[in-house]
Scaffold this motif. Structure first.
Motif, PDB file in Angstrom:
ATOM      1  N   PHE A  24       4.745   0.201   1.504  1.00 21.02           N
ATOM      2  CA  PHE A  24       5.442   0.200   0.740  1.00 21.02           C
ATOM      3  C   PHE A  24       4.853   0.579  -0.660  1.00 21.02           C
ATOM      4  CE2 PHE A  24       7.616  -2.571   3.833  1.00 21.02           C
ATOM      5  CZ  PHE A  24       9.258  -2.112   3.304  1.00 21.02           C
ATOM      6  N   ARG A  25       3.729   0.567  -1.038  1.00 24.36           N
ATOM      7  CA  ARG A  25       3.086   1.087  -2.111  1.00 24.36           C
ATOM      8  C   ARG A  25       3.277   2.724  -2.124  1.00 24.36           C
ATOM      9  NH1 ARG A  25      -2.663  -0.397  -3.715  1.00 24.36           N
ATOM     10  NH2 ARG A  25      -1.979   0.573  -5.476  1.00 24.36           N
ATOM     11  N   ALA A  26       3.218   3.533  -0.987  1.00 20.17           N
ATOM     12  CA  ALA A  26       3.317   4.860  -0.833  1.00 20.17           C
ATOM     13  C   ALA A  26       4.898   5.214  -0.987  1.00 20.17           C
ATOM     14  CB  ALA A  26       2.955   5.211   0.648  1.00 20.17           C
ATOM     15  N   ALA A  27       5.593   4.422  -0.296  1.00 17.51           N
ATOM     16  CA  ALA A  27       7.497   4.642  -0.333  1.00 17.51           C
ATOM     17  C   ALA A  27       7.845   4.294  -1.549  1.00 17.51           C
ATOM     18  CB  ALA A  27       7.879   3.821   0.712  1.00 17.51           C
ATOM     19  N   ASP A  83       9.466  -8.264   6.131  1.00 17.65           N
ATOM     20  CA  ASP A  83       8.645  -9.165   6.700  1.00 17.65           C
ATOM     21  C   ASP A  83       7.499  -8.537   6.953  1.00 17.65           C
ATOM     22  OD1 ASP A  83      10.756 -10.608   7.242  1.00 17.65           O
ATOM     23  OD2 ASP A  83      11.258 -10.030   9.222  1.00 17.65           O
ATOM     24  N   GLY A  84       6.351  -9.232   7.042  1.00 18.42           N
ATOM     25  CA  GLY A  84       5.096  -8.826   7.012  1.00 18.42           C
ATOM     26  C   GLY A  84       4.621  -8.518   8.339  1.00 18.42           C
ATOM     27  N   ASP A  85       5.436  -8.411   9.304  1.00 17.19           N
ATOM     28  CA  ASP A  85       4.909  -7.808  10.789  1.00 17.19           C
ATOM     29  C   ASP A  85       4.988  -6.478  11.089  1.00 17.19           C
ATOM     30  OD1 ASP A  85       7.720  -7.686  10.703  1.00 17.19           O
ATOM     31  OD2 ASP A  85       7.986  -9.326  11.939  1.00 17.19           O
ATOM     32  N   ASP A  86       5.289  -5.464   9.990  1.00 17.77           N
ATOM     33  CA  ASP A  86       5.457  -4.182  10.401  1.00 17.77           C
ATOM     34  C   ASP A  86       6.331  -3.757  11.418  1.00 17.77           C
ATOM     35  OD1 ASP A  86       4.581  -1.515  10.013  1.00 17.77           O
ATOM     36  OD2 ASP A  86       3.364  -1.749  11.511  1.00 17.77           O
ATOM     37  N   THR A  87       7.674  -4.568  11.467  1.00 19.16           N
ATOM     38  CA  THR A  87       8.957  -3.998  12.344  1.00 19.16           C
ATOM     39  C   THR A  87       9.790  -3.152  11.748  1.00 19.16           C
ATOM     40  OG1 THR A  87       9.934  -6.324  11.586  1.00 19.16           O
ATOM     41  CG2 THR A  87       8.392  -6.221  13.845  1.00 19.16           C
ATOM     42  N   TYR A  88       9.605  -3.251  10.183  1.00 19.48           N
ATOM     43  CA  TYR A  88      10.760  -2.472   9.157  1.00 19.48           C
ATOM     44  C   TYR A  88       9.937  -1.505   8.499  1.00 19.48           C
ATOM     45  CZ  TYR A  88      13.440  -6.625   9.967  1.00 19.48           C
ATOM     46  OH  TYR A  88      14.208  -7.822  10.425  1.00 19.48           O
ATOM     47  N   PRO A  89      10.494  -0.279   8.805  1.00 20.81           N
ATOM     48  CA  PRO A  89       9.841   0.930   8.150  1.00 20.81           C
ATOM     49  C   PRO A  89      10.006   1.035   6.517  1.00 20.81           C
ATOM     50  CG  PRO A  89      11.977   1.603   9.110  1.00 20.81           C
ATOM     51  CD  PRO A  89      11.697   0.077   9.661  1.00 20.81           C
ATOM     52  N   ALA A  90       8.870   1.304   5.823  1.00 21.70           N
ATOM     53  CA  ALA A  90       9.024   1.260   4.644  1.00 21.70           C
ATOM     54  C   ALA A  90       9.572   2.505   4.054  1.00 21.70           C
ATOM     55  CB  ALA A  90       7.616   1.401   3.948  1.00 21.70           C
ATOM     56  N   ASP A  91       9.614   3.687   4.615  1.00 16.49           N
ATOM     57  CA  ASP A  91      10.071   4.656   4.060  1.00 16.49           C
ATOM     58  C   ASP A  91      11.683   4.718   4.201  1.00 16.49           C
ATOM     59  OD1 ASP A  91      10.891   5.069   6.956  1.00 16.49           O
ATOM     60  OD2 ASP A  91       9.484   6.726   7.453  1.00 16.49           O
ATOM     61  N   GLU A  92      12.296   3.636   4.527  1.00 17.74           N
ATOM     62  CA  GLU A  92      13.636   3.444   4.620  1.00 17.74           C
ATOM     63  C   GLU A  92      14.133   2.696   3.262  1.00 17.74           C
ATOM     64  OE1 GLU A  92      15.868   4.440   6.895  1.00 17.74           O
ATOM     65  OE2 GLU A  92      14.906   4.468   8.917  1.00 17.74           O
ATOM     66  N   ALA A  93      12.986   2.300   2.576  1.00 24.36           N
ATOM     67  CA  ALA A  93      13.350   1.321   1.315  1.00 24.36           C
ATOM     68  C   ALA A  93      14.057   1.880   0.234  1.00 24.36           C
ATOM     69  CB  ALA A  93      12.033   0.668   0.945  1.00 24.36           C
ATOM     70  N   ARG A  94      13.791   3.386   0.098  1.00 23.16           N
ATOM     71  CA  ARG A  94      14.240   3.943  -1.040  1.00 23.16           C
ATOM     72  C   ARG A  94      15.882   3.857  -0.801  1.00 23.16           C
ATOM     73  NH1 ARG A  94      12.316   4.930  -5.631  1.00 23.16           N
ATOM     74  NH2 ARG A  94      10.599   5.590  -4.818  1.00 23.16           N
ATOM     75  N   LYS A  95      16.405   4.092   0.486  1.00 22.75           N
ATOM     76  CA  LYS A  95      17.721   4.081   0.567  1.00 22.75           C
ATOM     77  C   LYS A  95      18.398   2.767   0.218  1.00 22.75           C
ATOM     78  CE  LYS A  95      17.640   5.243   4.891  1.00 22.75           C
ATOM     79  NZ  LYS A  95      18.159   5.739   6.261  1.00 22.75           N
ATOM     80  N   ILE A 192      18.933   1.329   9.607  1.00 19.07           N
ATOM     81  CA  ILE A 192      17.437   1.570   9.729  1.00 19.07           C
ATOM     82  C   ILE A 192      17.008   1.762  11.144  1.00 19.07           C
ATOM     83  CG2 ILE A 192      17.209   0.433   7.592  1.00 19.07           C
ATOM     84  CD1 ILE A 192      15.860  -2.025   9.182  1.00 19.07           C
ATOM     85  N   GLN A 193      15.783   2.210  11.256  1.00 19.28           N
ATOM     86  CA  GLN A 193      14.845   2.192  12.706  1.00 19.28           C
ATOM     87  C   GLN A 193      14.078   0.841  12.596  1.00 19.28           C
ATOM     88  OE1 GLN A 193      15.419   4.634  14.965  1.00 19.28           O
ATOM     89  NE2 GLN A 193      16.961   5.055  13.469  1.00 19.28           N
TER      90      GLN A 193
END
Length: 315
Positions: A24-27, A83-95, A192-193
């Motif tokens: 998320f810091r990168a995205a 969530d903190g379990d890495d099931t949601y891709p951070a690269d979708e956050a911008r949308k 989202i994926q």
């Protein structure tokens, strides 16, 4: 006030939290990443802090309690909840952010069910439960939210500061969805994926007990938000039951001129009275609900002014 705040509630997510924070810091390099630790025993907080997150604590157990704390303490133009379990891709956050910041959405739903959820999720009852909850809420509240239980969402400042968090646990997503529908907020669905938890990461969600809590939450919120509909159904059910028991009594009376089942007749009369009381209870509560809606809209005006003043102070 932050431009974007990423909110990550955590309980024993040491295997995945570092990757989630860094992704998320990168995205969203302009965002502040907040990790709220909920009594973890595996060092989740230290790992998150080393990865660059702002770590805070909520000692009352339960996701709803953590979200309540987050919403009270953090001010931002746009909030991303994940969530903190890495099931949601951070690269979708911008949308999701763009829908809030550019299109004035109040809540943006990260829709897993329209993409990879049913293939990735290995728990069939979770799949069934998600479909059941989505169908029930969209039918009851005449809405089109495509993923009620998703933990990946974006919110506006107005939503966060006007949302009364009542749930303590995993029912919180259901409560958010119904609140947005009832208050006529602008909701967007963004596909989202989804990926299942990595090996070694364990879900804290219990399919059966938490599933029952969600169902009871839906019924409770339907009663609170749609009192006329809720009590009208009860009234109609009582009236139908009473009528079915009364028909043989009336048939017998018209045939013989006698009433031989006085207890049945008396009970049917009381049930009819209960049906009438239920109808008028719904009528009165719907009037109270209407007044609450008017007060809510006026409070939103105050909240909007506060939001504008905070932005002016920032600039």
């Amino acid at each position: 006030m932050d431009e974007i705040a990423v909110l990550i509630p955590c309980y024993n997510e040491s295997k995945t939290i570092e990757k989630v924070v860094k992704d998320f810091r990168a995205a969203l390099p302009e965002a502040v990443i907040y990790v709220y630790d909920n009594n973890s025993k595996d060092g989740t907080d230290e790992i998150a802090r080393k990865a660059g997150a702002v770590v805070r604590y909520e000692y009352q157990q339960g996701k709803g309690n953590v979200i309540r704390r987050m919403f009270r303490e953090i001010d931002a133009r746009c909030y991303i909840m994940t969530d903190g379990d890495d099931t949601y891709p951070a690269d979708e956050a911008r949308k999701l952010c763009e829908a809030v910041l550019e299109r004035n959405a109040d809540m943006v739903v990260g829709d897993r069910l329209s993409s990879s959820y049913f293939e990735e999720n290995k728990r069939p009852f979770h799949n069934f439960g998600n479909s059941l909850v989505r169908g029930a809420i969209n039918s009851m509240f005449k809405s089109d939210i495509r993923d009620i239980m998703t933990g990946y969402r974006a919110f506006s400042y107005q939503f966060v500061k006007s949302f009364p968090v009542l749930s303590k646990g995993f029912e919180i997503e259901t409560e958010m969805s119904i609140h947005a529908i009832d208050k006529n907020m602008r909701v967007e669905n963004v596909i989202i994926q989804y990926r299942d938890r990595p090996e070694g990461s364990v879900s804290k969600l219990n399919t059966y007990s938490d599933g029952m809590k969600v169902i009871f939450t839906i019924l409770k919120l339907y009663k609170n938000y749609k009192p006329m509909g809720f009590f009208a159904w009860i009234s109609m059910l009582l009236a139908v039951i009473s009528t079915l028991f009364l028909i043989p009594v009336l048939t017998e009376y018209f045939s013989t001129g006698l009433v031989e089942r006085f207890p049945t007749l008396i009970v049917c009369g009381f049930v009819y009275i209960a049906a009438i009381q239920s109808f008028f209870a719904g009528l009165m509560l719907s009037s109270i609900k209407q007044k609450n809606m008017q007060d809510y809209e006026m409070n939103l005006v105050i909240l909007d002014n506060e939001y504008k003043n905070r932005n002016q102070d920032k600039s």
